[in-house]
Design a protein around this motif. Structure first.
Motif, short mmCIF file in Angstrom:
data_model
loop_
_atom_site.label_atom_id
_atom_site.label_comp_id
_atom_site.label_asym_id
_atom_site.label_seq_id
_atom_site.Cartn_x
_atom_site.Cartn_y
_atom_site.Cartn_z
N PHE A 1 43.28 35.75 47.37
CA PHE A 1 43.64 36.68 46.31
C PHE A 1 43.28 38.11 46.73
O PHE A 1 44.01 39.06 46.45
N GLY A 2 42.15 38.25 47.40
CA GLY A 2 41.74 39.57 47.88
C GLY A 2 42.71 40.12 48.91
O GLY A 2 42.96 41.33 48.97
N ARG A 3 43.26 39.23 49.71
CA ARG A 3 44.23 39.67 50.72
C ARG A 3 45.57 40.04 50.08
O ARG A 3 46.34 40.82 50.65
N SER A 4 45.85 39.47 48.91
CA SER A 4 47.14 39.69 48.25
C SER A 4 47.13 40.86 47.28
O SER A 4 48.18 41.46 47.03
N PHE A 5 45.96 41.18 46.72
CA PHE A 5 45.87 42.23 45.70
C PHE A 5 44.79 43.24 46.10
O PHE A 5 43.62 42.88 46.23
N ARG A 6 45.21 44.48 46.26
CA ARG A 6 44.28 45.53 46.65
C ARG A 6 43.19 45.71 45.59
O ARG A 6 42.02 45.92 45.93
N GLN A 7 43.55 45.62 44.33
CA GLN A 7 42.57 45.79 43.26
C GLN A 7 41.50 44.71 43.32
O GLN A 7 40.31 44.98 43.12
N ILE A 8 41.90 43.49 43.61
CA ILE A 8 40.94 42.39 43.74
C ILE A 8 40.05 42.60 44.96
O ILE A 8 38.85 42.35 44.91
N GLN A 9 40.63 43.08 46.02
CA GLN A 9 39.85 43.34 47.24
C GLN A 9 38.73 44.34 46.97
O GLN A 9 37.59 44.16 47.43
N LEU A 10 39.03 45.37 46.20
CA LEU A 10 38.01 46.38 45.87
C LEU A 10 36.90 45.78 45.02
O LEU A 10 35.71 46.09 45.22
N ILE A 11 37.26 44.91 44.08
CA ILE A 11 36.25 44.25 43.25
C ILE A 11 35.37 43.35 44.11
O ILE A 11 34.14 43.33 43.96
N PHE A 12 35.98 42.62 45.02
CA PHE A 12 35.22 41.73 45.89
C PHE A 12 34.27 42.53 46.80
O PHE A 12 33.16 42.07 47.09
N GLU A 13 34.71 43.67 47.25
CA GLU A 13 33.85 44.50 48.09
C GLU A 13 32.60 44.93 47.33
O GLU A 13 31.49 44.97 47.89
N GLN A 14 32.74 45.23 46.05
CA GLN A 14 31.58 45.59 45.23
C GLN A 14 30.67 44.39 45.00
O GLN A 14 29.44 44.49 45.07
N LEU A 15 31.28 43.23 44.73
CA LEU A 15 30.50 42.03 44.46
C LEU A 15 29.75 41.53 45.69
O LEU A 15 28.63 41.02 45.59
N SER A 16 30.35 41.69 46.86
CA SER A 16 29.72 41.17 48.08
C SER A 16 28.41 41.88 48.37
O SER A 16 27.48 41.29 48.93
N GLY A 17 28.31 43.15 47.97
CA GLY A 17 27.08 43.91 48.22
C GLY A 17 25.88 43.38 47.46
O GLY A 17 24.73 43.52 47.91
N SER A 18 26.12 42.76 46.31
CA SER A 18 25.02 42.24 45.50
C SER A 18 24.96 40.72 45.50
O SER A 18 24.20 40.12 44.72
N ARG B 1 41.63 42.73 26.04
CA ARG B 1 40.68 43.38 26.95
C ARG B 1 39.78 44.37 26.22
O ARG B 1 38.68 44.70 26.70
N LEU B 2 40.22 44.84 25.08
CA LEU B 2 39.45 45.84 24.33
C LEU B 2 38.37 45.22 23.46
O LEU B 2 37.55 45.94 22.88
N HIS B 3 38.35 43.90 23.35
CA HIS B 3 37.29 43.25 22.57
C HIS B 3 36.00 43.24 23.38
O HIS B 3 36.02 42.88 24.57
N PRO B 4 34.86 43.60 22.78
CA PRO B 4 33.62 43.72 23.57
C PRO B 4 33.11 42.40 24.14
O PRO B 4 32.31 42.42 25.09
N ASP B 5 33.53 41.27 23.60
CA ASP B 5 33.05 39.98 24.11
C ASP B 5 34.05 39.28 25.02
O ASP B 5 33.83 38.14 25.42
N VAL B 6 35.15 39.94 25.35
CA VAL B 6 36.18 39.33 26.19
C VAL B 6 36.25 40.07 27.52
O VAL B 6 36.28 41.29 27.57
N ARG B 7 36.27 39.31 28.61
CA ARG B 7 36.38 39.88 29.94
C ARG B 7 37.62 39.28 30.63
O ARG B 7 37.67 38.07 30.88
N LEU B 8 38.59 40.11 30.89
CA LEU B 8 39.80 39.66 31.57
C LEU B 8 39.90 40.39 32.91
O LEU B 8 40.12 41.59 32.95
N THR B 9 39.68 39.65 33.96
CA THR B 9 39.70 40.28 35.28
C THR B 9 41.10 40.22 35.87
O THR B 9 41.85 39.29 35.63
N PRO B 10 41.45 41.24 36.66
CA PRO B 10 42.74 41.20 37.33
C PRO B 10 42.72 40.16 38.45
O PRO B 10 41.65 39.81 38.94
N PRO B 11 43.91 39.69 38.87
CA PRO B 11 45.21 40.02 38.31
C PRO B 11 45.44 39.30 36.99
O PRO B 11 44.88 38.24 36.75
N LYS B 12 46.30 39.87 36.16
CA LYS B 12 46.60 39.23 34.87
C LYS B 12 47.14 37.83 35.08
O LYS B 12 46.81 36.91 34.33
#
Length: 477
Positions: free
Chosen positions: A136-153, A192-203
């Motif tokens: 998914f990271g290879r297919s979606f640039r937005q996902i790749q950026l999220i994974f790069e942040q997650l990998s650091g922690s 996505r605007l509800h404070p208790d709901v988390r919808l991560t890309p891709p949709k």
């Protein structure tokens, strides 16, 4: 005399040459005809491999495209519509088909977490980037950026339980399952605007219906399969937030979801899992696997007048030369193909016939909502499926979202947040260039209305709501 002899000789030579060429042409014609016949037979064989459900035959060669002839086609379809219950496979059968999936997801989830999550033992080298190979990271640039942040922690997020390093994994609490061009994007953006709901890309990861089999785009042949672990990685951002709540010794009400509009209807890849010798109908469906893994999952389906849905689908996914006439011709062609399939097979066999679905130039089958809904209700209870109409959602989004929040057991919202959610502009509306094409032809609407009528009537009976007939008399005000 000599000249006559020469003339005769030349004439005979020309005649001989003409005959030779004529014979050669005849031979070529026979060879070409034979080749075309072989191609036709092979195509018929391939297209009928799903238990001999023929898609091409004399009925597709007919040239009678008169309105009366087309009405006869639709009436013929109506006489063949029979809703039969399906056989639900045992969990043991499903486990044999997807052994890895069942080895990853446990039978029980964490008790103090509303979202289905569990701790998974980490194997291998913890210093290796866990998202480096994620497809998914290879297919979606937005996902790749999220994974790069997650990998650091990532290493800091690991916990030691029972002497083993473990990571928190999560599946969606609920799924927006369908249908395309029915408002799934608008629901996704408002939720996505509800404070208790988390919808991560891709949709729409389309994992259950396509990427699980290596299908990147609908209609393509499988390539490299996307592992379940890569799908679970998409929910790591919400897993991180839930884990932080657990570390604070508090329960978590955060939930997550995804909105693949193919989940409800697209089982076109079933042959790649079972092979084509098991029957005309798929022995297992997407919902069977989800139910086996998540028997308490919840689902939201938003539907629309299937006649309007089909035209919107055509305008959105069509590439070039779009027009009301082109749409009409594609509808007529697809109706004939669907009727042809019903001559040799049952309703479910035709609805799930991937060859037929890929051959039809408009996606008629997507609007046969009740066929899919009945199959979902064969494994999930009625109170686990919330079925909405786009027409109601568009006219009163506040009421629609209130029903969704109640269904998902979400807490009360502040007035400000409610206004933010309900007053948000509609998403993914029709493009201006498509609006300029105008409405479909009256005869096209008539044919499609006749085609979908028996399915809509059965849908209204199942849901006990006459507004799902979309006949104009039962519309909500």
């Amino acid at each position: 005399m000599i000249s006559e002899f020469v003339f005769s000789a030349v004439h005979l030579k020309v005649d001989h040459e003409t005959q030779r060429r004529s014979a050669s042409c005849i031979w070529c014609s026979k060879v070409c005809g034979f080749i075309l016949l072989l191609v036709f037979i092979m195509a018929s064989y391939v297209l009928s491999s799903e238990r001999k459900t023929l898609l091409f035959g004399p009925y597709l060669m007919e040239e009678d495209l008169s309105e009366d002839a087309l009405r006869d086609v639709v009436h013929s379809i109506a006489t063949k519509v029979k809703f039969r219950a399906r056989r639900v496979p045992d969990v043991s059968e499903l486990m044999g088909l997807e052994e890895h999936v069942f080895s990853v997801v446990p039978r029980r989830f964490l008790p103090d977490v509303k979202n289905p999550c569990w701790f998974e033992e980490l194997r291998g080298d913890v210093s290796v980037d866990p998202y480096g190979s994620n497809m998914f990271g290879r297919s979606f640039r937005q996902i790749q950026l999220i994974f790069e942040q997650l990998s650091g922690s990532f290493r800091r997020r690991l916990t030691r339980r029972d002497g083993k390093l473990q990571r928190l994994r999560c599946l969606p609490y609920f799924y927006i399952i369908g249908q395309p061009k029915c408002g799934t994007t608008d629901l996704y953006e408002r939720l996505r605007l509800h404070p208790d709901v988390r919808l991560t890309p891709p949709k729409e990861p389309h994992w259950w219906t396509r990427k699980r089999f290596g299908i990147v785009r609908s209609g393509e042949r499988p390539n490299t399969r996307f592992p379940l672990d890569h799908y679970l990685d998409l929910f790591d951002p919400v897993a991180l937030q839930i884990q932080q709540s657990l570390l604070g010794n508090s329960s978590s009400n955060i939930i997550t979801s995804e909105a693949s509009a193919s989940t409800m209807w697209d089982n076109n890849a079933w042959l790649y899992l079972h092979g084509n010798s098991t029957g005309a109908e798929p022995p297992s469906l997407v919902q069977d696997f989800i139910h086996a893994l998540q028997p308490d999952a919840r689902f939201i389906a938003i539907l629309r007048d299937p006649v309007e849905r089909l035209y919107s689908d055509y305008l959105y996914f069509g590439t070039s030369n779009k027009s009301a006439l082109d749409f009409h011709q594609k509808v007529c062609e697809s109706l004939r193909m669907f009727e042809g399939c019903l001559r040799d097979a049952g309703l479910r066999a035709c609805v799930y016939n991937s060859t037929l679905n890929n051959a039809m130039s408009v996606r008629l089958q997507v609007g046969l909502y009740v066929v899919f809904l009945l199959d979902w209700l064969s494994v999930f209870s009625r109170d686990q499926l919330l079925v909405l109409r786009l027409e109601d959602h568009a006219s009163n989004p506040a009421l629609s979202m209130s029903r969704i929040f109640s269904f998902l057991r979400l807490g009360a919202l502040s007035d400000q947040r409610q206004r933010q959610i309900t007053k948000r502009p509609a998403s993914n509306t029709r493009r201006l260039s498509d609006r300029d094409l105008g409405p479909m032809r009256p005869i096209t609407r008539e044919l499609l209305t006749l085609f979908y009528a028996p399915f809509n009537q059965r849908l209204a009976e199942v849901l006990q709501d006459e507004s799902f007939t979309w006949d104009g008399r039962s519309e909500h005000t």
